[in-house]
Design a protein around this motif. Structure first.
Motif, PDB file in Angstrom:
ATOM      1  N   GLY A 101      21.667-149.038  75.103  1.00 49.52           N
ATOM      2  CA  GLY A 101      22.215-150.193  75.816  1.00 49.52           C
ATOM      3  C   GLY A 101      21.082-151.088  76.314  1.00 49.52           C
ATOM      4  N   THR A 102      21.445-152.171  76.914  1.00 45.38           N
ATOM      5  CA  THR A 102      20.419-153.111  77.362  1.00 45.38           C
ATOM      6  C   THR A 102      20.930-153.930  78.540  1.00 45.38           C
ATOM      7  OG1 THR A 102      18.926-154.853  76.594  1.00 45.38           O
ATOM      8  CG2 THR A 102      21.171-154.927  75.755  1.00 45.38           C
ATOM      9  N   ASN A 103      19.993-154.614  79.170  1.00 45.10           N
ATOM     10  CA  ASN A 103      20.387-155.521  80.247  1.00 45.10           C
ATOM     11  C   ASN A 103      20.659-156.904  79.657  1.00 45.10           C
ATOM     12  OD1 ASN A 103      20.153-153.720  82.378  1.00 45.10           O
ATOM     13  ND2 ASN A 103      17.944-154.063  82.542  1.00 45.10           N
ATOM     14  N   ILE A 104      21.764-157.403  80.010  1.00 44.40           N
ATOM     15  CA  ILE A 104      22.063-158.754  79.524  1.00 44.40           C
ATOM     16  C   ILE A 104      22.206-159.709  80.732  1.00 44.40           C
ATOM     17  CG2 ILE A 104      23.161-158.034  77.351  1.00 44.40           C
ATOM     18  CD1 ILE A 104      25.853-158.423  78.761  1.00 44.40           C
ATOM     19  N   ALA A 105      21.879-160.966  80.459  1.00 45.61           N
ATOM     20  CA  ALA A 105      21.948-161.953  81.535  1.00 45.61           C
ATOM     21  C   ALA A 105      23.384-162.466  81.658  1.00 45.61           C
ATOM     22  CB  ALA A 105      21.002-163.119  81.239  1.00 45.61           C
ATOM     23  N   ILE A 106      23.899-162.383  82.833  1.00 44.19           N
ATOM     24  CA  ILE A 106      25.277-162.830  83.082  1.00 44.19           C
ATOM     25  C   ILE A 106      25.231-163.937  84.142  1.00 44.19           C
ATOM     26  CG2 ILE A 106      27.525-162.157  84.007  1.00 44.19           C
ATOM     27  CD1 ILE A 106      27.169-159.484  82.748  1.00 44.19           C
ATOM     28  N   GLN A 107      25.927-165.021  83.845  1.00 44.78           N
ATOM     29  CA  GLN A 107      25.971-166.153  84.784  1.00 44.78           C
ATOM     30  C   GLN A 107      27.124-165.954  85.761  1.00 44.78           C
ATOM     31  OE1 GLN A 107      26.505-169.985  82.957  1.00 44.78           O
ATOM     32  NE2 GLN A 107      25.391-171.009  84.587  1.00 44.78           N
ATOM     33  N   ASP A 108      26.800-165.993  87.009  1.00 42.21           N
ATOM     34  CA  ASP A 108      27.873-165.781  87.981  1.00 42.21           C
ATOM     35  C   ASP A 108      28.546-167.111  88.319  1.00 42.21           C
ATOM     36  OD1 ASP A 108      26.039-167.027  89.541  1.00 42.21           O
ATOM     37  OD2 ASP A 108      25.532-165.288  90.766  1.00 42.21           O
ATOM     38  N   ARG A 114      22.117-163.250  86.428  1.00 41.89           N
ATOM     39  CA  ARG A 114      21.669-161.920  86.863  1.00 41.89           C
ATOM     40  C   ARG A 114      21.763-160.972  85.665  1.00 41.89           C
ATOM     41  NH1 ARG A 114      26.015-158.576  87.549  1.00 41.89           N
ATOM     42  NH2 ARG A 114      28.038-159.621  87.729  1.00 41.89           N
ATOM     43  N   LEU A 115      20.911-159.935  85.754  1.00 41.02           N
ATOM     44  CA  LEU A 115      20.890-158.957  84.656  1.00 41.02           C
ATOM     45  C   LEU A 115      21.916-157.870  84.929  1.00 41.02           C
ATOM     46  CD1 LEU A 115      17.065-158.548  83.943  1.00 41.02           C
ATOM     47  CD2 LEU A 115      18.753-159.660  82.511  1.00 41.02           C
ATOM     48  N   GLN A 116      22.660-157.585  83.916  1.00 41.83           N
ATOM     49  CA  GLN A 116      23.657-156.519  84.062  1.00 41.83           C
ATOM     50  C   GLN A 116      23.484-155.539  82.909  1.00 41.83           C
ATOM     51  OE1 GLN A 116      27.707-157.857  84.665  1.00 41.83           O
ATOM     52  NE2 GLN A 116      28.482-155.946  83.737  1.00 41.83           N
ATOM     53  N   PHE A 117      23.515-154.271  83.267  1.00 40.76           N
ATOM     54  CA  PHE A 117      23.327-153.235  82.230  1.00 40.76           C
ATOM     55  C   PHE A 117      24.573-153.091  81.372  1.00 40.76           C
ATOM     56  CE2 PHE A 117      23.674-148.722  80.885  1.00 40.76           C
ATOM     57  CZ  PHE A 117      22.615-148.725  79.987  1.00 40.76           C
ATOM     58  N   GLU A 118      24.357-153.234  80.100  1.00 39.91           N
ATOM     59  CA  GLU A 118      25.447-153.037  79.146  1.00 39.91           C
ATOM     60  C   GLU A 118      25.203-151.708  78.427  1.00 39.91           C
ATOM     61  OE1 GLU A 118      28.952-153.963  77.268  1.00 39.91           O
ATOM     62  OE2 GLU A 118      27.998-155.020  78.926  1.00 39.91           O
ATOM     63  N   PRO A 119      25.981-150.671  78.754  1.00 35.02           N
ATOM     64  CA  PRO A 119      25.730-149.355  78.154  1.00 35.02           C
ATOM     65  C   PRO A 119      25.873-149.408  76.639  1.00 35.02           C
ATOM     66  CG  PRO A 119      27.371-149.231  79.889  1.00 35.02           C
ATOM     67  CD  PRO A 119      27.144-150.670  79.608  1.00 35.02           C
ATOM     68  N   GLY A 156      13.363-149.317  84.954  1.00 37.37           N
ATOM     69  CA  GLY A 156      13.197-148.588  86.207  1.00 37.37           C
ATOM     70  C   GLY A 156      14.486-148.114  86.831  1.00 37.37           C
ATOM     71  N   VAL A 157      15.559-148.403  86.162  1.00 42.18           N
ATOM     72  CA  VAL A 157      16.845-147.965  86.716  1.00 42.18           C
ATOM     73  C   VAL A 157      17.370-146.820  85.866  1.00 42.18           C
ATOM     74  CG1 VAL A 157      19.201-148.655  87.324  1.00 42.18           C
ATOM     75  CG2 VAL A 157      17.322-150.293  87.540  1.00 42.18           C
ATOM     76  N   ARG A 158      17.732-145.757  86.549  1.00 44.33           N
ATOM     77  CA  ARG A 158      18.219-144.571  85.835  1.00 44.33           C
ATOM     78  C   ARG A 158      19.736-144.657  85.723  1.00 44.33           C
ATOM     79  NH1 ARG A 158      16.344-139.347  84.835  1.00 44.33           N
ATOM     80  NH2 ARG A 158      17.951-137.727  84.936  1.00 44.33           N
ATOM     81  N   HIS A 159      20.196-144.457  84.535  1.00 41.17           N
ATOM     82  CA  HIS A 159      21.644-144.480  84.288  1.00 41.17           C
ATOM     83  C   HIS A 159      22.066-143.098  83.774  1.00 41.17           C
ATOM     84  CE1 HIS A 159      21.713-148.888  84.716  1.00 41.17           C
ATOM     85  NE2 HIS A 159      20.564-148.868  84.027  1.00 41.17           N
TER      86      HIS A 159
END
Lengths: 349, 447
Positions: A101-108, A114-119, A156-159
């Motif tokens: 998975g990866t972090n994707i940029a999501i527009q609020d 902001r980056l949101q983790f997409e598993p 740096g974030v553990r999932h």
């Protein structure tokens, strides 16, 4: 059961709620087995071994030519256990992010990003890593790390990966060109290596009859995740007599070419043998097998029957072995035949 | 759950298995010891060293058994091993072993109760324990075979070897006669008493055997021939009758044996120096030589020795002018009681002369207080004679040789004398017999 012992057992084992209705849960496993058999023709040994690995929370490397029903087995298993199933087809251009998975940029709503983790697909209970040896080592490592840690770390974030988590990777033994064979250190992380064989004639007829008709059988969920967790915990509690542990240890040591217990052919054809991880896998698999069989103790037979799937990928042949086309399974069979079960009494008694 | 039943079952199994294993160890060690002992005895016999006897072998085997007992005791099984054996025996998939593990850890495992439950169910349903006696039987059979073989080696006096060596040693110096069958028969005859020979000639006719014995003792070869002729019609009659083939064969063999012995006797007599084989006197002398009949002169000489020992008389014998023998009385016996040899130079008292003996001779005075003995060396003989009190130094050598030789041979065979000594003794008697045979016309019966 004697009430006093029952009481004693209860007192001594506070927090063993997972044992409640353990027999019914074991019976549930049998039903799972039946569900899979209703869909998959043959491959009994493969199904049993996958179930054992599932109870031990171990990952499985399936080796066999395409079209033998590997994917179908895993999918059916997931269905019968109501588990989340995902499949990753490994290709040379597959990236780690495609797996974990990866972090994707999501527009609020405010317009900021902001980056949101997409598993990735690895976030499933049962993951089928098809033709794992076709991916680059980098991608393989990403998966193998997830297998080992039961979690992934991104930026740096553990999932944490869902429980149960089991990877069933497949390898095609024929088309080796353009592949990246798994390093020995990573192969060792697989709990078992299962060889998927061609079906027999009768099985093939049954497959034809069952799959080319209009009604395609489907598996029903017969065991929930909680029950599976209970069984997984119960496996660890299965009793192992001292001589079975001793036998397993000697079996593992016999695979090492430098050890005094090694047979001459092991010294001749083996580059390195199994280590402690092999012993752990063998004992744990033995416990799971005993539990599936309705026993609460491991037997020598369990160990002997599971030696090949648990150890075959942990023994590497040297050049002589490869050039002589020695089969690791044959070596293991010879060790089992030569190794005495009981050292305290003479053979013949 | 009847956990109290598990320990007794395991304990009983353990005891039974330990008993079998100890027995196997005892048998195995006894076998090794017996085999090694048998080989050892065989080797030392073949090498001609002092012979270890059957008792030695038995002690060795028993020591092996003791060592096996100690080893079996030191390697006795524990309860876990007994449980393993039971699991294997009843194909329990390690149920008893696991139950014992649970018991030993006081049911601290979560699933111990289930394990015990299963063990209990199996205990109720298991059948009779079939002890691995086949293992013991197999070991015992192998051991029995080996021990029998080794025991036979230890008990066996190696007759074949001894006999062959005897033949080699007897015949070695006279290799020209070695291949002669009659010589072998002669050797056999020479080692037998008249009674034994007679019984051998007529094994199934006591009357004829008694007559033959008398004839042999009296040296009457003619009478012997008559008896044999008398036996022949009986045999012919038997053979003409409807008798079984085995009986017929046996009778024919007896007849053949008789004729061979008769021929040998006659050949022995003819080879003794006499040209005239029909001479009855010569035949008698030859038989006397062979069976040691004592003549009147011998008796006289014996009486003389008896008188001398009593210190009462000195009896001069015939042809004694030049030959001097001296027998001293008990005055010369020293206080220590040991034998003392006094060399003689022929100048002794003429009153002590004996028969026609010549040369120097001496006397041994026993310190033990028994009768004096004498050592004689004759002028024309290279052999020293040791004359015991009460024995006759003037008895013809030919007369005593067969008995002495027979006694010596019996001693050699029975006592397993080392080969080098056997060889020496046999050579000694051979030399004596050759000397006698060569000097028979001059020396037979005249000494």
């Amino acid at each position: 059961m004697n009430p006093s012992i029952k009481e004693h057992t209860k007192k001594e084992n506070a927090g063993t709620e997972f044992l409640v209705n353990i027999r019914e849960k074991i019976e549930g496993l049998r039903r799972v087995r039946e569900q899979i058999s209703a869909v998959i023709v043959g491959q009994d040994e493969v199904i049993d071994l996958i179930l054992i690995a599932l109870l031990c929370e171990g990952h499985v490397l399936l080796e066999g030519v395409p079209g033998l029903g590997k994917t179908m087995v895993v999918r059916t298993l997931a269905d019968s256990l109501a588990l989340r199933f995902s499949r990753i087809q490994f290709t040379p251009d597959l990236l780690p992010a495609d797996v974990i998975g990866t972090n994707i940029a999501i527009q609020d709503e405010g317009g900021s990003f902001r980056l949101q983790f997409e598993p990735g697909p690895v976030f499933a209970n049962l993951t089928l890593a098809d033709e794992i040896n076709r991916a680059s080592p980098k991608t393989q490592s990403a998966l193998l790390e997830a297998m080992q840690e039961q979690a992934i770390t991104l930026r740096g974030v553990r999932h944490q990966l869902p429980r149960p988590f089991q990877v069933l990777a497949t390898q095609n033994p024929l088309e080796m060109e353009g592949t990246y064979p798994l390093p020995e250190a990573q192969i060792d992380r697989f709990f078992m290596k299962i060889l998927v064989q061609y079906p027999s004639e009768s099985e093939l007829i049954a497959i034809i009859e069952r799959t080319v008709g209009s009604a395609i059988p489907e598996a029903q969920a017969v065991l929930d995740i909680e029950e599976l967790h209970s069984l997984q915990r119960a496996v660890r509690e299965v009793v192992i007599p001292p001589h079975v542990s001793s036998y397993t240890a000697r079996l593992i040591l016999s695979t090492q070419p430098d050890h005094e217990l090694a047979l001459p052919q092991i010294r001749q054809f083996v580059r390195y043998g199994s280590g402690p991880r092999g012993a752990q896998a063998l004992i744990l698999a033995g416990k799971a097998k005993a539990l599936i069989s309705g026993r609460f103790n491991v037997s020598i037979d369990d160990i002997q029957q599971l030696a090949c799937p648990a150890l075959r990928h942990r023994i590497a042949l040297n050049f002589d072995g490869q050039s002589e086309r020695v089969r690791v399974d044959d070596l293991l069979s010879n060790i089992i035949n030569a190794l005495p079960v009981d050292l305290t009494r003479p053979a013949g008694i | 759950m009847r956990t109290e039943n598990l320990f007794p079952l395991l304990e009983r199994t353990r005891r039974g298995l330990n008993l079998i294993l100890t027995a196997v160890q005892i048998i195995r060690f006894m076998t090794f010891a017996g085999m090694a002992g048998g080989l050892f005895i065989l080797i030392i016999r073949l090498a001609g060293w002092p012979v270890a006897n059957f008792t030695f072998w038995i002690i060795l085997v028993l020591s092996g058994g003791l060592a096996g007992l100690i080893r079996g005791w030191s390697q006795r099984l524990d309860l876990q091993a007994a449980a393993r054996w039971l699991d294997e025996h009843f194909q329990n998939q390690e149920a008893f072993s696991a139950a014992l593990t649970c018991l030993e850890r006081n049911y601290s495992g979560s699933l111990d109760a289930f394990v015990m439950e299963r063990a209990e169910a199996l205990m109720e349903t298991h059948g009779i324990i079939r002890w691995p006696l086949h293992y013991l039987k197999k070991q015992a059979l192998i051991a029995f075979g080996i021990l029998c073989l080794a025991g036979v080696t230890a008990v066996w006096r190696i007759p074949a070897i001894n006999h062959n060596l005897s033949q080699i040693q007897l015949n070695g110096p006279m290799a020209d006669k070695a291949s002669n069958k009659s010589q072998q028969i002669f050797n056999r005859i020479a080692l037998q008493t008249p009674q034994e020979l007679a019984e051998q000639l007529f094994p199934r006719d006591a009357k004829l055997a008694a007559e033959a014995e008398k004839a042999l003792q009296s040296g009457d070869i003619e009478r012997l021939a008559e008896i044999m002729q008398q036996a022949k019609p009986d045999l012919d009659t038997k053979l003409s009758q409807n008798i079984s083939p085995a009986e017929r064969k046996r009778s024919e063999l007896e007849e053949e044996q008789r004729s061979q012995m008769m021929q040998t006797l006659q050949r022995a007599m003819s080879g003794s120096g006499r040209n005239n084989q029909d001479d009855a006197k010569a035949q008698r002398e030859a038989l006397e030589k062979m069976f040691g009949r004592r003549d009147t002169k011998s008796i006289r000489l014996e009486n003389f020795w008896l008188d001398k020992e009593a210190g009462t008389s000195e009896v001069p014998l015939e042809n004694d002018s030049k030959k001097k023998t001296v027998v001293r009385n008990n005055k010369n016996r020293n206080k220590t009681g040991a034998h003392q040899y006094i060399p003689c130079d022929g100048s002794m008292s003429p009153g002590d002369e004996l028969g026609n003996q010549t040369g120097n001779w001496g006397r041994i005075i026993p310190r033990s207080g028994s009768q004096p003995a004498a050592i004689i060396r004759r002028n024309n003989h290279s052999v020293l004679e040791y004359v015991l009190p009460g024995k006759n130094a003037a008895v013809p050598l030919a007369g005593i040789l067969p008995d002495a030789r027979r006694t010596a041979e019996t001693a050699l065979v029975r006592n397993g004398v080392p080969l080098e000594y056997s060889d020496f003794v046999r050579s000694y008697f051979f030399e004596l017999s050759r000397e006698i045979t060569g000097n028979l016309p001059e020396s037979g019966g005249e000494k």
